[in-house]
Design a protein around this motif. Structure first.
Motif, PDB file in Angstrom:
ATOM      1  N   ARG A   1      33.946  57.376  10.885  1.00 56.32           N
ATOM      2  CA  ARG A   1      32.981  58.357  11.364  1.00 56.32           C
ATOM      3  C   ARG A   1      32.578  58.024  12.795  1.00 56.32           C
ATOM      4  NH1 ARG A   1      27.281  57.128   8.207  1.00 56.32           N
ATOM      5  NH2 ARG A   1      26.859  55.135   9.206  1.00 56.32           N
ATOM      6  N   SER A   2      32.108  59.062  13.511  1.00 55.72           N
ATOM      7  CA  SER A   2      31.751  58.917  14.924  1.00 55.72           C
ATOM      8  C   SER A   2      30.703  59.961  15.292  1.00 55.72           C
ATOM      9  CB  SER A   2      32.998  59.118  15.796  1.00 55.72           C
ATOM     10  OG  SER A   2      32.664  59.147  17.163  1.00 55.72           O
ATOM     11  N   LYS A   3      29.855  59.623  16.229  1.00 59.69           N
ATOM     12  CA  LYS A   3      28.908  60.606  16.776  1.00 59.69           C
ATOM     13  C   LYS A   3      29.513  61.351  17.959  1.00 59.69           C
ATOM     14  CE  LYS A   3      25.050  60.226  14.399  1.00 59.69           C
ATOM     15  NZ  LYS A   3      24.495  61.345  13.662  1.00 59.69           N
ATOM     16  N   ASP A   4      30.471  60.714  18.673  1.00 54.77           N
ATOM     17  CA  ASP A   4      30.977  61.278  19.928  1.00 54.77           C
ATOM     18  C   ASP A   4      32.496  61.486  19.953  1.00 54.77           C
ATOM     19  OD1 ASP A   4      31.906  58.669  20.057  1.00 54.77           O
ATOM     20  OD2 ASP A   4      30.684  58.115  21.783  1.00 54.77           O
TER      21      ASP A   4
ATOM     22  N   ALA B   1      39.405  65.320  13.654  1.00 54.70           N
ATOM     23  CA  ALA B   1      38.020  65.060  13.256  1.00 54.70           C
ATOM     24  C   ALA B   1      37.368  66.335  12.728  1.00 54.70           C
ATOM     25  CB  ALA B   1      37.234  64.523  14.444  1.00 54.70           C
ATOM     26  N   VAL B   2      36.517  66.165  11.708  1.00 58.08           N
ATOM     27  CA  VAL B   2      35.774  67.266  11.111  1.00 58.08           C
ATOM     28  C   VAL B   2      34.287  66.939  11.236  1.00 58.08           C
ATOM     29  CG1 VAL B   2      35.300  68.486   8.954  1.00 58.08           C
ATOM     30  CG2 VAL B   2      37.623  67.751   9.479  1.00 58.08           C
ATOM     31  N   LEU B   3      33.502  67.870  11.789  1.00 60.24           N
ATOM     32  CA  LEU B   3      32.062  67.668  11.903  1.00 60.24           C
ATOM     33  C   LEU B   3      31.411  68.025  10.571  1.00 60.24           C
ATOM     34  CD1 LEU B   3      29.530  67.007  13.552  1.00 60.24           C
ATOM     35  CD2 LEU B   3      29.497  69.414  14.272  1.00 60.24           C
ATOM     36  N   ILE B   4      30.728  67.054   9.984  1.00 63.33           N
ATOM     37  CA  ILE B   4      30.001  67.262   8.739  1.00 63.33           C
ATOM     38  C   ILE B   4      28.509  67.195   9.075  1.00 63.33           C
ATOM     39  CG2 ILE B   4      29.634  66.480   6.379  1.00 63.33           C
ATOM     40  CD1 ILE B   4      32.540  67.271   6.935  1.00 63.33           C
ATOM     41  N   GLN B   5      27.813  68.273   8.833  1.00 67.95           N
ATOM     42  CA  GLN B   5      26.386  68.333   9.143  1.00 67.95           C
ATOM     43  C   GLN B   5      25.572  67.507   8.149  1.00 67.95           C
ATOM     44  OE1 GLN B   5      25.137  69.618  11.847  1.00 67.95           O
ATOM     45  NE2 GLN B   5      26.978  70.634  12.575  1.00 67.95           N
ATOM     46  N   ALA B   6      24.331  67.197   8.522  1.00 75.46           N
ATOM     47  CA  ALA B   6      23.440  66.392   7.686  1.00 75.46           C
ATOM     48  C   ALA B   6      23.310  66.981   6.286  1.00 75.46           C
ATOM     49  CB  ALA B   6      22.072  66.305   8.340  1.00 75.46           C
ATOM     50  N   ASP B   7      23.385  66.092   5.297  1.00 72.52           N
ATOM     51  CA  ASP B   7      23.226  66.424   3.879  1.00 72.52           C
ATOM     52  C   ASP B   7      24.342  67.292   3.310  1.00 72.52           C
ATOM     53  OD1 ASP B   7      20.826  64.953   3.744  1.00 72.52           O
ATOM     54  OD2 ASP B   7      19.710  66.668   4.530  1.00 72.52           O
ATOM     55  N   ASN B   8      25.419  67.505   4.062  1.00 75.25           N
ATOM     56  CA  ASN B   8      26.550  68.278   3.549  1.00 75.25           C
ATOM     57  C   ASN B   8      27.530  67.365   2.822  1.00 75.25           C
ATOM     58  OD1 ASN B   8      25.479  70.582   4.614  1.00 75.25           O
ATOM     59  ND2 ASN B   8      27.098  70.921   6.099  1.00 75.25           N
TER      60      ASN B   8
ATOM     61  N   VAL C   1      34.672  59.331  20.195  1.00 74.35           N
ATOM     62  CA  VAL C   1      35.261  58.300  21.054  1.00 74.35           C
ATOM     63  C   VAL C   1      35.172  56.946  20.353  1.00 74.35           C
ATOM     64  CG1 VAL C   1      35.087  57.088  23.266  1.00 74.35           C
ATOM     65  CG2 VAL C   1      34.724  59.568  23.165  1.00 74.35           C
ATOM     66  N   THR C   2      33.987  56.586  19.909  1.00 80.86           N
ATOM     67  CA  THR C   2      33.747  55.329  19.204  1.00 80.86           C
ATOM     68  C   THR C   2      33.725  55.615  17.710  1.00 80.86           C
ATOM     69  OG1 THR C   2      32.416  54.544  21.057  1.00 80.86           O
ATOM     70  CG2 THR C   2      32.172  53.374  18.964  1.00 80.86           C
ATOM     71  N   TRP C   3      34.660  54.993  16.986  1.00 83.65           N
ATOM     72  CA  TRP C   3      34.810  55.246  15.555  1.00 83.65           C
ATOM     73  C   TRP C   3      34.396  54.025  14.751  1.00 83.65           C
ATOM     74  CZ3 TRP C   3      35.704  59.971  13.692  1.00 83.65           C
ATOM     75  CH2 TRP C   3      36.180  60.935  14.584  1.00 83.65           C
ATOM     76  N   PHE C   4      33.723  54.264  13.624  1.00 84.34           N
ATOM     77  CA  PHE C   4      33.267  53.214  12.728  1.00 84.34           C
ATOM     78  C   PHE C   4      33.929  53.399  11.367  1.00 84.34           C
ATOM     79  CE2 PHE C   4      29.899  54.158  15.740  1.00 84.34           C
ATOM     80  CZ  PHE C   4      29.641  52.899  16.270  1.00 84.34           C
ATOM     81  N   ASP C   5      34.456  52.312  10.805  1.00 83.07           N
ATOM     82  CA  ASP C   5      35.087  52.364   9.492  1.00 83.07           C
ATOM     83  C   ASP C   5      34.030  52.599   8.409  1.00 83.07           C
ATOM     84  OD1 ASP C   5      37.371  51.769  10.870  1.00 83.07           O
ATOM     85  OD2 ASP C   5      37.587  49.739  10.067  1.00 83.07           O
ATOM     86  N   VAL C   6      34.345  53.487   7.471  1.00 87.26           N
ATOM     87  CA  VAL C   6      33.452  53.793   6.356  1.00 87.26           C
ATOM     88  C   VAL C   6      33.993  53.171   5.074  1.00 87.26           C
ATOM     89  CG1 VAL C   6      32.482  55.646   4.933  1.00 87.26           C
ATOM     90  CG2 VAL C   6      32.670  55.937   7.411  1.00 87.26           C
ATOM     91  N   GLU C   7      35.276  53.408   4.797  1.00 82.09           N
ATOM     92  CA  GLU C   7      35.904  52.912   3.577  1.00 82.09           C
ATOM     93  C   GLU C   7      37.414  52.904   3.767  1.00 82.09           C
ATOM     94  OE1 GLU C   7      35.505  53.635  -1.264  1.00 82.09           O
ATOM     95  OE2 GLU C   7      34.511  54.979   0.126  1.00 82.09           O
TER      96      GLU C   7
END
Length: 86
Positions: free
Chosen positions: A37-40, A12-19, A42-48
Motif C-alpha cells: 500500500r502507498s499514499k503517493d 495500483a487501485v485507490l481504496i477509500q477509507a472503510d471500503n 511512490v513509496t510502497w509498504f508491504d502489507v502481507e
C-alpha cells in the motif's frame, strides 16, 4: 494480471477509507507474492505476503493505493495470476 517475472505489480487501485477490497492470487508458481500500500504511489509498504494461492478480503482504514505483485528476488518460476479490486 499474469506475472511471470520479478519486480512486476498490478496497477495500483485507490481504496477509500472503510471500503472493502479483495485480493486474488492464483496460478502455478514458485514465488513470494506481496500486497503493498502507498499514499503517493511512490513509496510502497508491504502489507502481507503469500507463497501459495490465496483469496483475501481487507478493509482500508484510510484512503490508500494498493497493488499486488512480486518484488525483486522473489520470483523463481511459473505464472502468478494476481488481482486486486474493490
Amino acid at each position: 494480471m499474469n506475472i511471470t517475472a520479478q519486480n512486476t505489480f498490478t496497477p495500483a487501485v485507490l481504496i477509500q477509507a472503510d471500503n472493502i477490497f479483495d485480493v486474488s492470487i492464483s496460478g502455478t508458481f514458485v514465488a513470494t507474492v506481496t500486497v503493498q500500500r502507498s499514499k503517493d504511489e511512490v513509496t510502497w509498504f508491504d502489507v502481507e505476503s503469500f507463497t501459495e494461492r490465496a483469496e483475501k478480503a481487507g478493509v482500508s482504514g484510510s484512503a490508500w493505493y494498493f497493488r499486488v505483485g512480486v518484488k525483486t528476488g522473489a520470483f523463481t518460476s511459473g505464472t502468478v495470476v494476481a488481482e486486486i479490486y474493490s
